[in-house]
Motif scaffolding. Sequence first.
Motif, mmCIF file in Angstrom:
data_model
loop_
_atom_site.group_PDB
_atom_site.id
_atom_site.type_symbol
_atom_site.label_atom_id
_atom_site.label_comp_id
_atom_site.label_asym_id
_atom_site.label_seq_id
_atom_site.Cartn_x
_atom_site.Cartn_y
_atom_site.Cartn_z
ATOM 1 N N ILE A 133 -36.326 0.147 96.031
ATOM 2 C CA ILE A 133 -35.597 -0.528 95.249
ATOM 3 C C ILE A 133 -34.266 -0.102 95.318
ATOM 4 O O ILE A 133 -33.997 1.017 95.337
ATOM 5 C CB ILE A 133 -36.023 -0.783 93.676
ATOM 6 C CG1 ILE A 133 -37.584 -1.103 93.610
ATOM 7 C CG2 ILE A 133 -34.813 -1.231 92.694
ATOM 8 C CD1 ILE A 133 -38.070 -1.003 92.226
ATOM 9 N N PHE A 134 -33.107 -0.910 95.979
ATOM 10 C CA PHE A 134 -31.725 -0.590 96.013
ATOM 11 C C PHE A 134 -30.835 -1.198 95.137
ATOM 12 O O PHE A 134 -30.473 -2.213 95.195
ATOM 13 C CB PHE A 134 -31.245 -1.072 97.361
ATOM 14 C CG PHE A 134 -32.108 -0.292 98.390
ATOM 15 C CD1 PHE A 134 -32.786 0.736 98.486
ATOM 16 C CD2 PHE A 134 -32.297 -1.230 99.707
ATOM 17 C CE1 PHE A 134 -33.392 1.476 99.568
ATOM 18 C CE2 PHE A 134 -32.683 -0.453 100.824
ATOM 19 C CZ PHE A 134 -33.539 0.606 100.756
ATOM 20 N N PRO A 135 -30.722 -0.558 93.897
ATOM 21 C CA PRO A 135 -29.629 -1.148 93.004
ATOM 22 C C PRO A 135 -28.129 -0.920 93.528
ATOM 23 O O PRO A 135 -27.993 -0.100 94.476
ATOM 24 C CB PRO A 135 -29.897 -0.079 91.683
ATOM 25 C CG PRO A 135 -30.313 1.208 92.407
ATOM 26 C CD PRO A 135 -31.192 0.786 93.388
ATOM 27 N N GLY A 136 -27.327 -1.757 93.022
ATOM 28 C CA GLY A 136 -25.957 -1.514 93.299
ATOM 29 C C GLY A 136 -25.620 -2.408 94.794
ATOM 30 O O GLY A 136 -24.578 -2.322 95.545
ATOM 31 N N PHE A 137 -26.726 -3.243 95.107
ATOM 32 C CA PHE A 137 -26.653 -3.956 96.179
ATOM 33 C C PHE A 137 -26.477 -5.340 95.997
ATOM 34 O O PHE A 137 -27.499 -6.156 95.784
ATOM 35 C CB PHE A 137 -27.651 -3.580 97.356
ATOM 36 C CG PHE A 137 -27.529 -2.481 98.154
ATOM 37 C CD1 PHE A 137 -27.515 -2.834 99.776
ATOM 38 C CD2 PHE A 137 -27.666 -1.116 97.716
ATOM 39 C CE1 PHE A 137 -27.789 -1.791 100.550
ATOM 40 C CE2 PHE A 137 -27.334 -0.356 98.732
ATOM 41 C CZ PHE A 137 -27.437 -0.510 100.109
ATOM 42 N N ALA A 138 -25.394 -5.967 96.251
ATOM 43 C CA ALA A 138 -25.166 -7.428 95.587
ATOM 44 C C ALA A 138 -25.367 -8.120 97.213
ATOM 45 O O ALA A 138 -25.079 -7.771 98.188
ATOM 46 C CB ALA A 138 -23.721 -7.570 95.152
ATOM 47 N N CYS A 139 -26.184 -9.034 96.902
ATOM 48 C CA CYS A 139 -26.558 -10.019 98.062
ATOM 49 C C CYS A 139 -25.269 -10.997 98.118
ATOM 50 O O CYS A 139 -25.557 -12.089 97.373
ATOM 51 C CB CYS A 139 -28.037 -10.410 97.998
ATOM 52 S SG CYS A 139 -29.091 -9.339 98.107
ATOM 53 N N SER A 140 -24.646 -10.937 99.093
ATOM 54 C CA SER A 140 -23.431 -11.948 99.110
ATOM 55 C C SER A 140 -23.963 -13.137 100.184
ATOM 56 O O SER A 140 -22.813 -14.405 100.051
ATOM 57 C CB SER A 140 -22.268 -11.397 99.523
ATOM 58 O OG SER A 140 -22.468 -10.657 100.798
ATOM 59 N N GLU A 141 -24.686 -13.149 100.889
ATOM 60 C CA GLU A 141 -24.754 -14.220 102.031
ATOM 61 C C GLU A 141 -26.155 -14.217 102.354
ATOM 62 O O GLU A 141 -27.224 -13.185 102.491
ATOM 63 C CB GLU A 141 -24.231 -13.955 103.170
ATOM 64 C CG GLU A 141 -22.492 -13.908 103.341
ATOM 65 C CD GLU A 141 -21.954 -13.800 104.648
ATOM 66 O OE1 GLU A 141 -22.489 -14.282 105.509
ATOM 67 O OE2 GLU A 141 -21.162 -12.855 104.572
ATOM 68 N N LEU A 142 -26.777 -15.717 102.665
ATOM 69 C CA LEU A 142 -28.122 -15.785 103.183
ATOM 70 C C LEU A 142 -27.916 -15.682 104.909
ATOM 71 O O LEU A 142 -26.578 -16.027 105.221
ATOM 72 C CB LEU A 142 -28.615 -17.181 102.895
ATOM 73 C CG LEU A 142 -28.883 -17.333 101.335
ATOM 74 C CD1 LEU A 142 -28.780 -18.762 101.261
ATOM 75 C CD2 LEU A 142 -30.272 -16.799 101.214
ATOM 76 N N VAL A 143 -28.952 -15.294 105.769
ATOM 77 C CA VAL A 143 -29.174 -15.293 106.941
ATOM 78 C C VAL A 143 -29.976 -16.220 107.342
ATOM 79 O O VAL A 143 -31.379 -16.258 107.116
ATOM 80 C CB VAL A 143 -29.156 -13.826 107.603
ATOM 81 C CG1 VAL A 143 -29.327 -14.034 109.031
ATOM 82 C CG2 VAL A 143 -28.417 -12.650 106.744
#
Length: 549
Positions: A133-143
Amino acid sequence: MAEIERETMEFDVVIVGAGPAGLSAAIRLKQLDADLNVVVLEKGSEVGAHILSGAVLDPCALNELIPDWQEKGAPITVPVKRDQFYILGEAGAARVPNIAMPPLMNNHGNYIVSMGNVCRWMAEQAEELGVEIFPGFACSELVFDESGTVKGVVAGVMGLNPDGTPGPNYEPGMELHGKYVFLSEGVRGSLSKQVIEKYDLAAGSEPQKYGLGMKEIWEIDPEKHREGTVTHTMGWPLGGNAGGGSFIYHLDNNQVYVGFVVHLNYKNPYLFPYMEFQRFKHHPMVAELLKGGKRVAYGARAITEGGWQSIPQTAFPGGVLLGCSAGLVNVPRIKGNHNAMYSGIHAAEAAVEALKAGRESDVLTEYDTALKSGPVAADLKKVRNVKPFWSKYGLTASLALGGVDMWVNNLFGFSPFGTQKHGKSDAAATEPAASHKPIDYPKPDGVLSFDRLTNVSFSMTNHEESQPSHLKLKDPAIPVAKNLPEYAGPSARYCPAGVYEFVGEGADTKFQINFQNCVHCKTCDIKDPAQNIVWTTPQGGDGPNYPNM
């Protein structure tokens, strides 16, 4: 512009969002196959930081996921002891007898919880099973791969300048690839919006509907505290201006959750949902409860309210939509966490079976089938007409029609009204200001009611000011040129955090976005009449930091 080079990491399943849906999926995946490589990415500074829910939890799905949750120390310790339902007038209240309420509205066996704390505990259970689990990781794009299948996400982009160019501390983030990508971003998630549009997942379903939920935590006089009491109200102060109502939940430690929901299909652009909430607390019944107490936290978020007929296709090439990203809230019960958990369980089971069969990144139709034929379907089908009745006929008639519908469904398993349609989107429901009168709201007294910016400080919201605004305008001219003259600038009112304001007068009027205040409720993305505001993720860790919401 040169293509950005990023490190990549490979997983079996990538899960976006550490809410009840995403964490349930992660736990079930590892329960079924301990060798699976599973990662959960969370944009909040910690798990639970962005979780805001009522919440009375129906533990049915948790019983299936972790049957010994009590022995494992889950923070689910306040059983509901009393159910109360009132119709409010300005000075009085009429209680609806419990015997008149459909059985599904009974909260016997449910618990008053902080879903933020429940999610923190679920994250511990997931990590014990080997989930990363990685908090502080915003997912901004799809690949996407060459065939247009989702193969991963971009997460952890940091250090951009306000104009979007790389700053001195720029980090390009990394690509996290999965054989399947589970989107459990909550309501109106930015990546979920993209896949729904790209794959036309909403074709054939009704428009999704939404409410704005606002919540405060109060510490009250111990003599007034009734642990385990659940109170819901409808009526005043909204009246005929909008659908909605309140909740008051007595948890432990002399604390009370006080919340207010405004359905976002209201017509009058002068309506000010936040001030309706503040006015509600001055009702004699509520004011007496809160007198001598103090507010200790505030937050807001949108709620999916479309129900059964608004659920899109939930499986797409390479991934699935979970929980509120799919819209699984039971509106009359004001509950969605159990359905979110069920969605995570179903998705995990479908993915494990597919991987065992040697399939990767295809469409997990088995998940969509399980979701729409299992316990979630049973929960949502029987209440599917409550929301459209409310929208069409108002409070009094909808109470009667919705009550009959739920009772018949409960007794005979069908609806005498078929399946009602929702009609317009919430944005399209907004009417021109010329058709309505302004609403005069009392000034907050600083004791029971508070101005927005003071309350936002109780959400512990913070955004790094040097980054680009995560609230994007498709056309920067529309707010002043169209929304102000035609709709009296509704963004200055529908936002519960004071993000939007019109500064200056006449030809000098400017539209100002105070993105630092944003509590990530997504109301602007939903209610803007021109659909001109697009909510995107800020850099990871930014936003509210809710303690016990």
